[in-house]
Motif scaffolding. Structure first.
Motif, short mmCIF file in Angstrom:
data_model
loop_
_atom_site.label_atom_id
_atom_site.label_comp_id
_atom_site.label_asym_id
_atom_site.label_seq_id
_atom_site.Cartn_x
_atom_site.Cartn_y
_atom_site.Cartn_z
N UNK A 104 15.36 4.82 -0.66
CA UNK A 104 13.99 4.34 -0.42
C UNK A 104 13.53 3.44 -1.56
N UNK A 105 13.79 3.85 -2.81
CA UNK A 105 13.35 3.08 -3.96
C UNK A 105 14.13 1.77 -4.09
N UNK A 106 15.39 1.77 -3.70
CA UNK A 106 16.23 0.58 -3.85
C UNK A 106 15.86 -0.52 -2.87
N UNK A 107 15.36 -0.15 -1.70
CA UNK A 107 15.09 -1.19 -0.70
C UNK A 107 13.84 -1.00 0.12
N UNK A 108 13.58 0.22 0.58
CA UNK A 108 12.47 0.43 1.50
C UNK A 108 11.11 0.26 0.84
N UNK A 109 10.99 0.56 -0.43
CA UNK A 109 9.70 0.39 -1.09
C UNK A 109 9.37 -1.08 -1.37
N UNK A 110 10.28 -1.85 -2.01
CA UNK A 110 9.88 -3.20 -2.40
C UNK A 110 10.04 -4.26 -1.32
N UNK A 111 11.10 -4.19 -0.51
CA UNK A 111 11.44 -5.29 0.39
C UNK A 111 10.35 -5.63 1.41
N UNK A 112 9.66 -4.65 2.04
CA UNK A 112 8.64 -5.03 3.02
C UNK A 112 7.51 -5.86 2.43
N UNK A 113 7.10 -5.56 1.19
CA UNK A 113 6.01 -6.32 0.58
C UNK A 113 6.48 -7.73 0.21
N UNK A 114 7.71 -7.85 -0.27
CA UNK A 114 8.25 -9.18 -0.56
C UNK A 114 8.38 -9.98 0.73
N UNK A 115 8.81 -9.33 1.80
CA UNK A 115 8.96 -9.99 3.09
C UNK A 115 7.62 -10.50 3.62
N UNK A 116 6.60 -9.65 3.56
CA UNK A 116 5.29 -10.04 4.08
C UNK A 116 4.68 -11.17 3.24
#
Length: 497
Positions: free
Chosen positions: A370-382
């Motif tokens: 979760x910390x490696x991808x699920x936490x940061x990637x959605x905000x960067x994507x949006x």
């Protein structure tokens, strides 16, 4: 310097959430007396739900604060945490009403932190590092959570912890007041000279340096102020922008409700359940276990210590995500980490009640993914999906949905645990995370190093072959289709605006 200070309120919110975990732990239960275990758990649920429900109010307040400037809005966010820690300090000398008021203040500040930090990071950092900059908010948040776990494990006095937290928020308010405003915000207000000076300070270059030319050209044009409602309606009026927003918002909200946040909220309680649900084996001949330690081989060291381990793993993986989100990309990171987290949670659910140590290890793997991808990637994507004009609006709306999802998640997880034990709660989290992995695989586009127009082309059908005549707003934004011309009257109107 500016990037680290942008994320201080996010770290404060991590500290506040780590505090909730302590309320559900064994120490809190022991202090409460005979029915302490049940009361401590109920108190933690009330605290978590109150915080995230208050976050819903914090989102529109943040939108209003943004009209005065990004800098003022972020200082106001830290001011919410100044109030939160002050009220909690006051409660240690009496006054139980201070505690729910402090939770409300934490919720208001948390909503603003998660909405504003990615926005400022996207606007203050160069294009090369903006993805990592946006992802740094998860790193700051997880650092705050770990600090609170460590404080609990070390049994640091409550007042000492609160004084340190208060000092952090007060210091941030002072330091950030000396930093420049967002260059994009200044340019949108028509303050080009101030925007150049702010950009030069952020890059550490003279205002006349030629290296700033490209970034200055990329700053948004001056625009007239719009209400949040009219801006949201305008953003969603275009089919491609609307589809992109829906995908981005579901990516943010889905990550928030996949169950890992609830595990972190009730970390000590989760590990206590993992230990207590395993039947204690009979003592071997001689009255000692094979290790000679007097501790069953399935026993955990302590729930608080395992919470610290999870917090440390989460922090390390959050730091790694700053590299992965730019190197690997948003979409592959989401799909891979969601599948890994879902599989780990399913394994933890299958082994709950059989092996406390393996269950704890599987939960740790899920938190790491979760910390490696699920936490940061959605905000960067949006943040990648929208130009300056709509970026803050999109982040605010997605943050509001995330806050509602968080409130629902932290209420459902303990209900599932009460009804079917830890296995049922972990199975629910595994199902939600698995569904999220399928969504990311099927619908989420890659956004790294792509313009919003390229992203819109990837997520939905193109505009009609014979579009309606461009509106004055289209003329002003330069959104009119190729091959069409704004009418002279419309151009005049755009100019007058």
């Amino acid at each position: 310097m500016s990037l680290s200070t942008v994320n201080v309120p996010t770290m404060s919110f991590g500290l506040a959430l780590g505090w909730v975990s302590l309320a559900s732990g064994e120490a809190a239960a022991g202090e409460a007396g005979g029915a302490g275990d049940e009361e401590a758990g109920r108190g933690a649920v009330i605290a978590a739900v109150t915080t995230f429900t208050a976050s819903l109010v914090g989102v529109p307040l943040s939108a209003r604060a943004l009209l005065a400037g990004r800098k003022i809005a972020l200082i106001a966010t830290s001011a919410c945490f100044v109030l939160c820690w002050s009220l909690k300090l006051a409660s240690t000398w009496g006054g139980e009403w201070c505690v729910p008021a402090a939770r409300v203040a934490a919720g208001l500040g948390g909503a603003a932190a998660w909405a504003l930090a990615p926005l400022l990071a996207r606007e203050m950092c160069s294009e090369k590092y903006c993805g990592a900059a946006v992802s740094a908010l998860a790193l700051a948040h997880n650092f705050g959570v770990l600090l609170m776990y460590l404080a609990a494990d070390a049994a640091i006095p409550q007042r000492t912890v609160l004084w340190w937290c208060l000092g952090l928020s007060v210091t941030h308010c002072v330091i950030f007041s000396f930093l420049p405003e967002s260059p994009s915000f200044l340019a949108a207000k028509g303050k080009l000279k101030e925007a150049r000076a702010a950009l030069a300070r952020l890059r550490g270059l003279p205002a006349a340096d030629a290296a700033l030319a490209a970034e200055l050209r990329a700053l948004p044009p001056a625009e007239h102020a719009q209400s949040s409602w009219s801006l949201a309606r305008e953003m969603l009026s275009d089919p491609q922008r609307r589809r992109a927003f829906i995908i981005g918002a579901v990516a943010v909200i889905g990550q928030e409700v996949c169950g890992v946040l609830a595990i972190l909220q009730y970390a000590e309680r989760v590990f206590a359940l993992a230990r207590d649900e395993v039947p204690t084996p009979a003592l071997p001949v001689g009255g000692a276990w094979s290790g000679g330690e007097g501790v069953p081989p399935t026993e955990l060291l302590s729930p608080a210590r395992h919470a610290v381990i999870v917090g440390a793993v989460q922090l390390v993986m959050s730091a790694l995500s700053l590299y992965l989100v730019e190197r690997v990309g948003r979409r592959p990171l989401l799909v891979t980490c969601a599948a890994l987290a879902g599989g780990a949670l399913a394994l933890a659910a299958a082994l709950a009640g059989a092996s406390a140590r393996v269950t704890a290890a599987a939960v740790t793997v899920a938190v790491a993914a979760d910390a490696a991808g699920l936490q940061p990637a959605p905000y960067a994507l949006l943040a990648d999906m929208f130009h300056y004009r709509y970026r803050s609006c999109a982040l605010m709306l997605a943050s509001a949905g995330g806050c509602a999802g968080n409130a629902l998640e932290v209420a459902l997880f303990p209900l599932a645990a009460a009804a079917g034990g830890l296995r049922a709660a972990l199975a629910l989290a595994a199902a939600l995370t698995g569904a999220y992995a399928l969504f990311a695989l099927a619908l989420v586009p890659e956004t790294r190093a792509r313009s919003p127009e390229q992203i819109y082309a990837a997520v939905g059908p193109s505009r009609p072959t014979h579009p309606a005549p461009p509106t004055p707003d289209d003329c002003e934004r330069g959104d009119a289709d190729e091959g069409t011309e704004c009418k002279k009257s419309e151009r005049t109107e755009c100019t007058s605006l």
